[in-house]
Motif scaffolding. Structure first.
Motif, PDB file in Angstrom:
ATOM      1  N   HIS A   1       8.648 -15.822  10.789  1.00  0.00           N
ATOM      2  CA  HIS A   1       8.469 -15.450   9.575  1.00  0.00           C
ATOM      3  C   HIS A   1       8.501 -16.536   8.755  1.00  0.00           C
ATOM      4  CE1 HIS A   1      11.616 -11.764  10.682  1.00  0.00           C
ATOM      5  NE2 HIS A   1      10.278 -11.666  10.959  1.00  0.00           N
TER       6      HIS A   1
ATOM      7  N   ASP B   1      13.681 -12.183  17.875  1.00  0.00           N
ATOM      8  CA  ASP B   1      13.097 -11.139  16.781  1.00  0.00           C
ATOM      9  C   ASP B   1      14.288 -10.859  15.804  1.00  0.00           C
ATOM     10  OD1 ASP B   1      10.908 -10.931  18.158  1.00  0.00           O
ATOM     11  OD2 ASP B   1      11.438  -9.151  19.184  1.00  0.00           O
ATOM     12  N   GLN B   2      15.024 -11.819  15.470  1.00  0.00           N
ATOM     13  CA  GLN B   2      15.900 -11.944  14.325  1.00  0.00           C
ATOM     14  C   GLN B   2      15.196 -12.427  13.253  1.00  0.00           C
ATOM     15  OE1 GLN B   2      20.124 -13.313  15.696  1.00  0.00           O
ATOM     16  NE2 GLN B   2      18.838 -14.110  17.370  1.00  0.00           N
TER      17      GLN B   2
ATOM     18  N   GLY C   1      16.764 -14.499  11.135  1.00  0.00           N
ATOM     19  CA  GLY C   1      17.269 -15.932  11.192  1.00  0.00           C
ATOM     20  C   GLY C   1      18.640 -15.763  11.671  1.00  0.00           C
TER      21      GLY C   1
ATOM     22  N   TYR D   1      14.111 -20.830  16.317  1.00  0.00           N
ATOM     23  CA  TYR D   1      14.669 -20.767  15.007  1.00  0.00           C
ATOM     24  C   TYR D   1      14.935 -22.085  14.391  1.00  0.00           C
ATOM     25  CZ  TYR D   1      15.652 -15.992  16.235  1.00  0.00           C
ATOM     26  OH  TYR D   1      15.424 -14.662  16.839  1.00  0.00           O
TER      27      TYR D   1
ATOM     28  N   SER E   1      13.768 -17.923  11.499  1.00  0.00           N
ATOM     29  CA  SER E   1      12.561 -17.387  12.609  1.00  0.00           C
ATOM     30  C   SER E   1      11.395 -18.173  12.294  1.00  0.00           C
ATOM     31  CB  SER E   1      12.684 -15.691  12.708  1.00  0.00           C
ATOM     32  OG  SER E   1      11.432 -15.522  13.417  1.00  0.00           O
TER      33      SER E   1
ATOM     34  N   CYS F   1      17.228 -22.128  19.845  1.00  0.00           N
ATOM     35  CA  CYS F   1      16.439 -21.054  20.670  1.00  0.00           C
ATOM     36  C   CYS F   1      17.715 -20.032  20.675  1.00  0.00           C
ATOM     37  CB  CYS F   1      16.082 -21.388  22.002  1.00  0.00           C
ATOM     38  SG  CYS F   1      15.418 -20.120  23.107  1.00  0.00           S
TER      39      CYS F   1
ATOM     40  N   ARG G   1       8.850 -15.851  18.774  1.00  0.00           N
ATOM     41  CA  ARG G   1      10.047 -14.659  18.878  1.00  0.00           C
ATOM     42  C   ARG G   1      11.434 -15.185  19.060  1.00  0.00           C
ATOM     43  NH1 ARG G   1       9.562 -10.720  23.200  1.00  0.00           N
ATOM     44  NH2 ARG G   1      11.031  -9.620  21.693  1.00  0.00           N
ATOM     45  N   HIS G   2      11.597 -16.495  19.702  1.00  0.00           N
ATOM     46  CA  HIS G   2      12.959 -16.944  20.305  1.00  0.00           C
ATOM     47  C   HIS G   2      13.263 -18.173  19.248  1.00  0.00           C
ATOM     48  CE1 HIS G   2      13.757 -14.369  23.652  1.00  0.00           C
ATOM     49  NE2 HIS G   2      12.377 -14.220  23.897  1.00  0.00           N
TER      50      HIS G   2
END
Length: 261
Positions: free
Chosen positions: A33, A191-192, A194, A97, A30, A187, A94-95
């Protein structure tokens, strides 16, 4: 060749090897993070009304006229900086990765930062990896990271969304230039921590073990090599008279004492 540094506590490294190497698992982290919270900045550049309308005619022609007018007000009104800067960056983080790779394995800093103080290992991916990734769901794109001391511009409504966002997604502070990073972008739901995806393990050419890896990981890598003749197992080393990092082939029944000295 592309490389991914792997770290963890000694007890977890064998499991990480099994997932990343033997099963071909790749993790898209993410953006929210990342270890640098100041990444993915941009300076918004507002288009002319003509450019705005032309973009919608091509890329979103079904959008109702009233919605289009409201969108123009949002990016050109009194709250333009909030609507074109703050909110888009928040949603991006938020979206989005990222799979973060590098095109070098010989960085002291990365062995120290990302491979648990030289106790981890590096996965060596074949160049064909980047041809295999675009079939994944949520695919956005991939490319080399550019390092700069200036925040990139986000030129709204200047190109398709993926292309328009690339400078933001592929630019970092020049203080990170030692990483020689190559990114793949997805995408997905917000809010995961990963996202895990899988690749063909045949796209992995081998591993480079750190000089402090536990014996259990060395044994696991050697056993896997015994069943995959094209798989290489090397270990990081360095000459006594130089800081330059080198590698040597790990032999089945030979261990080098003081490989990190």
């Amino acid at each position: 060749m592309f490389y991914k540094f792997m770290g963890g506590c000694d007890d977890s490294l064998v499991e990480i090897f099994e997932k990343a190497v033997m099963q071909g698992s790749v993790r898209f982290a993410s953006v929210a993070h990342f270890n640098d919270p100041y990444e993915f900045k941009f300076t918004p550049v507002i288009p002319s009304r003509e450019t705005f309308d032309r973009w919608h005619d091509v890329h979103d022609p079904q959008r109702p006229a009233r919605e289009r007018a409201d969108a123009w007000t949002n990016c050109n009104g009194s709250a333009w900086d909030y609507n074109t800067g703050f909110t888009p960056r928040l949603e991006l983080m938020r979206h989005m990765y990222l799979l973060c790779l590098t095109q070098r394995w010989d960085s002291h800093l990365m062995w120290g930062h990302y491979a648990s103080q030289y106790r981890g290992f590096v996965v060596c991916y074949k160049p064909d990896l980047v041809s295999a990734l675009p079939g994944m769901s949520g695919w956005i794109g991939h490319g080399k990271v550019t390092y700069d001391d200036q925040v990139p511009e986000l030129r709204w409504f200047s190109a398709p969304v993926g292309e328009m966002m690339k400078p933001t997604l592929l630019t970092k502070s020049d203080q990170w230039a030692y990483e020689a990073e190559y990114r793949a972008l997805l995408c997905d739901d917000a809010d995961q921590a990963g996202i895990l995806r899988s690749i063909d393990p045949g796209l992995i050419a081998g591993v480079i073990l750190g000089p402090r890896v536990p014996e259990a990981l060395i044994a696991k890598a050697i056993a896997y090599r015994a069943t995959n003749s094209d798989f290489s197992v090397d270990q990081l080393s360095s000459r006594h008279d130089s800081y330059e990092l080198t590698t040597r082939v790990v032999q089945d029944n030979v261990r080098v004492f003081g490989a990190f000295l």
